[in-house]
Design an enzyme around this catalytic site. Structure first.
Site, short mmCIF file in Angstrom:
data_model
loop_
_atom_site.label_atom_id
_atom_site.label_comp_id
_atom_site.label_asym_id
_atom_site.label_seq_id
_atom_site.Cartn_x
_atom_site.Cartn_y
_atom_site.Cartn_z
N SER A 1 0.79 -1.23 0.00
CA SER A 1 0.00 0.00 0.00
C SER A 1 0.83 1.28 0.00
CB SER A 1 -0.96 0.02 1.18
OG SER A 1 -0.28 0.23 2.38
N LYS B 1 -0.07 4.74 6.63
CA LYS B 1 -0.70 5.49 5.54
C LYS B 1 -0.21 6.93 5.58
CE LYS B 1 -3.37 2.00 4.56
NZ LYS B 1 -2.92 1.09 3.56
#
Length: 182
Positions: free
Chosen positions: A45, A89
């Site tokens: 990710s 993130k």
């Protein structure tokens, strides 16, 4: 020296050493909980910022505790769907920001716009094509942020500062806009 004095000396020495070890572990606990620690980042990710397997990073916990983490910062947060899991993130929006994102960049060009509610942040992985993030679970409460990553330790070829990424527009959305302009 009597037998009692010998035992008293041994007990005193043992207690002194035990307190020293206890102080050390208390210092480690306070440092890890309130100041900073190391973390291992893995998965697709956050490509290309981090590799697929086991980048070792330093994170500091002061800015997230004081509300100083902002757009462009890479953060470690507790998953809003699984409290036992921590994810990495990038913050792409703060409370009050208007975020436009592509719902499913692999399969369509459909976009949605949301306004990040008070006390929340919008987080996305750098690899929008393979990231499970706010596009899936929505805005994240600021309290779930556990630390801001500021330095990559391993692999040594990538040793250095992470810093902020000034571009906060979804790269897939940017590609779509460029295609529409031409």
């Amino acid at each position: 020296m009597s037998l009692f004095q010998q035992w008293a000396f041994l007990v005193k020495e043992a207690l002194d050493k035990s307190f020293l070890v206890a102080k050390f572990f208390c210092a480690v606990h306070v440092t890890n909980t309130y100041l900073g620690s190391t973390a291992v980042v893995y998965g697709p990710s956050m490509l290309p910022t981090f590799s697929l397997n086991n980048d070792l990073v330093l994170l500091e916990r002061i800015s997230t505790r004081n509300g100083k983490a902002g757009t462009g910062d890479v953060v470690v947060l507790q998953s809003p769907e699984n409290p036992r899991k921590f994810v990495t993130k990038r913050i792409t929006g703060m409370e009050g920001d208007k975020i436009t994102y592509i719902v499913d960049p692999k399969n369509s060009d459909k976009t949605e716009t949301v306004i990040v509610p008070k006390g929340h942040v919008w987080v996305q992985g750098d690899n929008v094509y393979n990231s499970y993030d706010s596009r899936n679970f929505g805005p994240v409460p600021y309290g779930l942020l556990k630390g801001k990553i500021f330095w990559k330790i391993w692999p040594t070829s990538a040793f250095g500062s992470i810093g902020r990424r000034p571009e906060t527009v979804d790269p897939a959305l940017k590609d779509l806009e460029q295609a529409n302009q031409s």
